[in-house]
Design a protein around this motif. Structure first.
Motif, PDB file in Angstrom:
ATOM      1  N   GLN A   1      13.443  89.741  31.204  1.00 22.37           N
ATOM      2  CA  GLN A   1      14.585  89.293  31.999  1.00 22.37           C
ATOM      3  C   GLN A   1      15.561  88.468  31.182  1.00 22.37           C
ATOM      4  O   GLN A   1      16.774  88.487  31.428  1.00 22.37           O
ATOM      5  CB  GLN A   1      14.092  88.491  33.213  1.00 22.37           C
ATOM      6  CG  GLN A   1      13.224  89.282  34.181  1.00 22.37           C
ATOM      7  CD  GLN A   1      13.913  90.533  34.687  1.00 22.37           C
ATOM      8  OE1 GLN A   1      15.115  90.532  34.926  1.00 22.37           O
ATOM      9  NE2 GLN A   1      13.155  91.610  34.824  1.00 22.37           N
ATOM     10  N   GLU A   2      15.054  87.750  30.209  1.00 21.32           N
ATOM     11  CA  GLU A   2      15.906  86.924  29.354  1.00 21.32           C
ATOM     12  C   GLU A   2      16.945  87.773  28.618  1.00 21.32           C
ATOM     13  O   GLU A   2      18.025  87.290  28.268  1.00 21.32           O
ATOM     14  CB  GLU A   2      15.025  86.181  28.345  1.00 21.32           C
ATOM     15  CG  GLU A   2      15.760  85.230  27.426  1.00 21.32           C
ATOM     16  CD  GLU A   2      14.815  84.535  26.467  1.00 21.32           C
ATOM     17  OE1 GLU A   2      15.308  83.876  25.533  1.00 21.32           O
ATOM     18  OE2 GLU A   2      13.575  84.659  26.651  1.00 21.32           O
ATOM     19  N   TYR A   3      16.634  89.046  28.412  1.00 19.19           N
ATOM     20  CA  TYR A   3      17.511  89.930  27.646  1.00 19.19           C
ATOM     21  C   TYR A   3      18.224  90.960  28.510  1.00 19.19           C
ATOM     22  O   TYR A   3      19.307  91.442  28.166  1.00 19.19           O
ATOM     23  CB  TYR A   3      16.689  90.659  26.572  1.00 19.19           C
ATOM     24  CG  TYR A   3      15.914  89.707  25.697  1.00 19.19           C
ATOM     25  CD1 TYR A   3      16.496  89.127  24.580  1.00 19.19           C
ATOM     26  CD2 TYR A   3      14.597  89.367  26.013  1.00 19.19           C
ATOM     27  CE1 TYR A   3      15.788  88.236  23.786  1.00 19.19           C
ATOM     28  CE2 TYR A   3      13.878  88.484  25.225  1.00 19.19           C
ATOM     29  CZ  TYR A   3      14.476  87.916  24.119  1.00 19.19           C
ATOM     30  OH  TYR A   3      13.771  87.024  23.342  1.00 19.19           O
TER      31      TYR A   3
ATOM     32  N   ASP B   1      19.009  90.731  31.974  1.00 20.19           N
ATOM     33  CA  ASP B   1      19.732  90.289  33.161  1.00 20.19           C
ATOM     34  C   ASP B   1      21.224  90.585  33.094  1.00 20.19           C
ATOM     35  O   ASP B   1      21.866  90.853  34.116  1.00 20.19           O
ATOM     36  CB  ASP B   1      19.526  88.787  33.393  1.00 20.19           C
ATOM     37  CG  ASP B   1      18.242  88.509  34.169  1.00 20.19           C
ATOM     38  OD1 ASP B   1      17.630  89.487  34.645  1.00 20.19           O
ATOM     39  OD2 ASP B   1      17.838  87.341  34.273  1.00 20.19           O
ATOM     40  N   GLU B   2      21.807  90.533  31.895  1.00 19.46           N
ATOM     41  CA  GLU B   2      23.257  90.688  31.760  1.00 19.46           C
ATOM     42  C   GLU B   2      23.682  92.139  31.578  1.00 19.46           C
ATOM     43  O   GLU B   2      24.871  92.420  31.411  1.00 19.46           O
ATOM     44  CB  GLU B   2      23.761  89.842  30.588  1.00 19.46           C
ATOM     45  CG  GLU B   2      23.574  88.348  30.812  1.00 19.46           C
ATOM     46  CD  GLU B   2      24.118  87.520  29.656  1.00 19.46           C
ATOM     47  OE1 GLU B   2      24.763  88.108  28.764  1.00 19.46           O
ATOM     48  OE2 GLU B   2      23.902  86.297  29.654  1.00 19.46           O
ATOM     49  N   ILE B   3      22.722  93.080  31.597  1.00 22.07           N
ATOM     50  CA  ILE B   3      23.089  94.497  31.503  1.00 22.07           C
ATOM     51  C   ILE B   3      23.758  94.917  32.807  1.00 22.07           C
ATOM     52  O   ILE B   3      23.246  94.674  33.898  1.00 22.07           O
ATOM     53  CB  ILE B   3      21.848  95.371  31.241  1.00 22.07           C
ATOM     54  CG1 ILE B   3      21.221  94.999  29.891  1.00 22.07           C
ATOM     55  CG2 ILE B   3      22.226  96.856  31.251  1.00 22.07           C
ATOM     56  CD1 ILE B   3      19.954  95.771  29.577  1.00 22.07           C
ATOM     57  N   GLN B   4      24.913  95.548  32.693  1.00 29.12           N
ATOM     58  CA  GLN B   4      25.674  95.929  33.882  1.00 29.12           C
ATOM     59  C   GLN B   4      24.990  97.079  34.626  1.00 29.12           C
ATOM     60  O   GLN B   4      24.369  97.947  34.016  1.00 29.12           O
ATOM     61  CB  GLN B   4      27.094  96.345  33.492  1.00 29.12           C
ATOM     62  CG  GLN B   4      27.900  95.244  32.831  1.00 29.12           C
ATOM     63  CD  GLN B   4      29.279  95.721  32.420  1.00 29.12           C
ATOM     64  OE1 GLN B   4      29.696  96.831  32.759  1.00 29.12           O
ATOM     65  NE2 GLN B   4      30.000  94.891  31.685  1.00 29.12           N
ATOM     66  N   ASP B   5      25.114  97.074  35.963  1.00 30.16           N
ATOM     67  CA  ASP B   5      24.642  98.183  36.784  1.00 30.16           C
ATOM     68  C   ASP B   5      25.691  99.289  36.731  1.00 30.16           C
ATOM     69  O   ASP B   5      26.828  99.108  37.192  1.00 30.16           O
ATOM     70  CB  ASP B   5      24.419  97.731  38.228  1.00 30.16           C
ATOM     71  CG  ASP B   5      23.254  96.768  38.346  1.00 30.16           C
ATOM     72  OD1 ASP B   5      22.271  96.953  37.613  1.00 30.16           O
ATOM     73  OD2 ASP B   5      23.333  95.827  39.159  1.00 30.16           O
TER      74      ASP B   5
END
Length: 308
Positions: free
Chosen positions: A177-179, A181-185
């Protein structure tokens, strides 16, 4: 020369016990390695163990382990104290449970070892344990102490022996999750998936490690051979960047590229087999006797000769 065991002890399943030896299943000793040199003299760089405050060199017998509590404050731990807390897994691999292979997250895998009976006794007990794991189609989970630390080890049958893979503890595996979470849907369209599947189908095959070559290692060998031969070093051309900015266009071009037939008369490149190791491709050292097979058959012009 017979391989040297990293660990010797006992493998135990309940009351069934046998002496075993554990050997590393992988090696990187054949890779090209470099030493650090003084550019001015060409001499090797030597590292010394010195006292951080006095700068004096400290002999090995005067060096002890210490755990840092805070700056300049340490708790010393002696070798004898570490031996006093030795665990049973220091001498015994105790099988604790059996799990499905799919239950083991690949992130927990560290490195494999070969395990075989140690000596002439215990082969029957070893075979019972090995065949039980094989028949149940499970992975046996146990514990073993290597380099003064206890590790989880997963045991699986391989041919007449066992392969034991060291596993990490949960605190050693970072959360994704640390890596992520910021990936766009992103909504992927059916057309894009269809094109991507088509590319995958065109590239489908079976994993065969013999097909792969360590290109960087090969380039290092060629670089060293060229420098030893006094040849000039010329940089290789870098592949031109494609100028495709549209994702659908990139997928369509990829499908066309994968479908294009190979040029006639140009067979697929076969990987160089390095049965005796990568370093065998280095040029022979002047003055040394060539290898027997090299003497029996003179290599073609321009071919790299086998190392003496």
């Amino acid at each position: 020369m017979a391989p040297r065991a990293n660990w010797k002890g006992f493998l135990r399943l309940s009351l069934v016990t046998c002496p075993v030896a554990l050997y590393p299943a992988t090696s990187e000793s054949e890779k090209i390695s470099f030493n650090q040199l003084n550019r001015q003299t060409g001499h090797r760089i030597k590292y010394l163990k010195v006292d951080a405050d006095t700068g004096d060199e400290v002999p090995n017998e005067d060096i002890v382990k210490g755990y840092q509590l805070e700056k300049d404050q340490f708790i010393e731990v002696t070798k004898e104290e570490l031996e006093e807390i030795a665990l049973e897994s220091t001498r015994t691999i105790e099988i604790d449970e059996f799990v499905d292979r799919t239950d083991i997250d690949p992130r927990y895998l560290i490195r494999p070892y070969y395990i075989r009976p140690d000596g002439k006794v215990g082969h029957d007990a070893f075979a019972v344990i090995r065949e039980t794991i094989r028949e149940m189609d499970k992975v046996a989970i146990g514990r073993v102490v290597l380099t003064n630390r206890e590790h989880i080890i997963a045991l699986e049958p391989m041919d007449k022996g066992l392969v034991g893979t060291l596993l990490r503890y949960p605190y050693e595996v970072r959360s994704e999750q640390e890596y992520f979470d910021e990936i766009q849907d992103v909504k992927v369209t059916k057309d894009m998936l269809d094109l991507a599947r088509h590319i995958v189908n065109q590239k489908a095959g079976r994993f065969d490690p013999e097909k792969f070559e360590d290109h960087y290692e090969t380039a290092l060998i060629e670089l060293i051979n060229q420098k030893r031969a006094g040849k000039p070093i010329t940089p290789k051309e870098k592949p031109a960047a494609t100028n495709v900015v549209n994702l659908m266009e990139a997928l369509r071009r990829s499908v066309g590229q994968e479908a294009a037939p190979t040029k006639a008369g140009k067979p697929a490149k076969k990987p160089r087999k390095a049965a005796a190791g990568q370093k065998e491709m280095l040029m022979s050292i002047a003055g040394k006797k060539p290898a027997k097979d090299a003497a029996a058959k003179k290599p073609a012009a321009g071919a790299r000769r086998k190392s003496a």
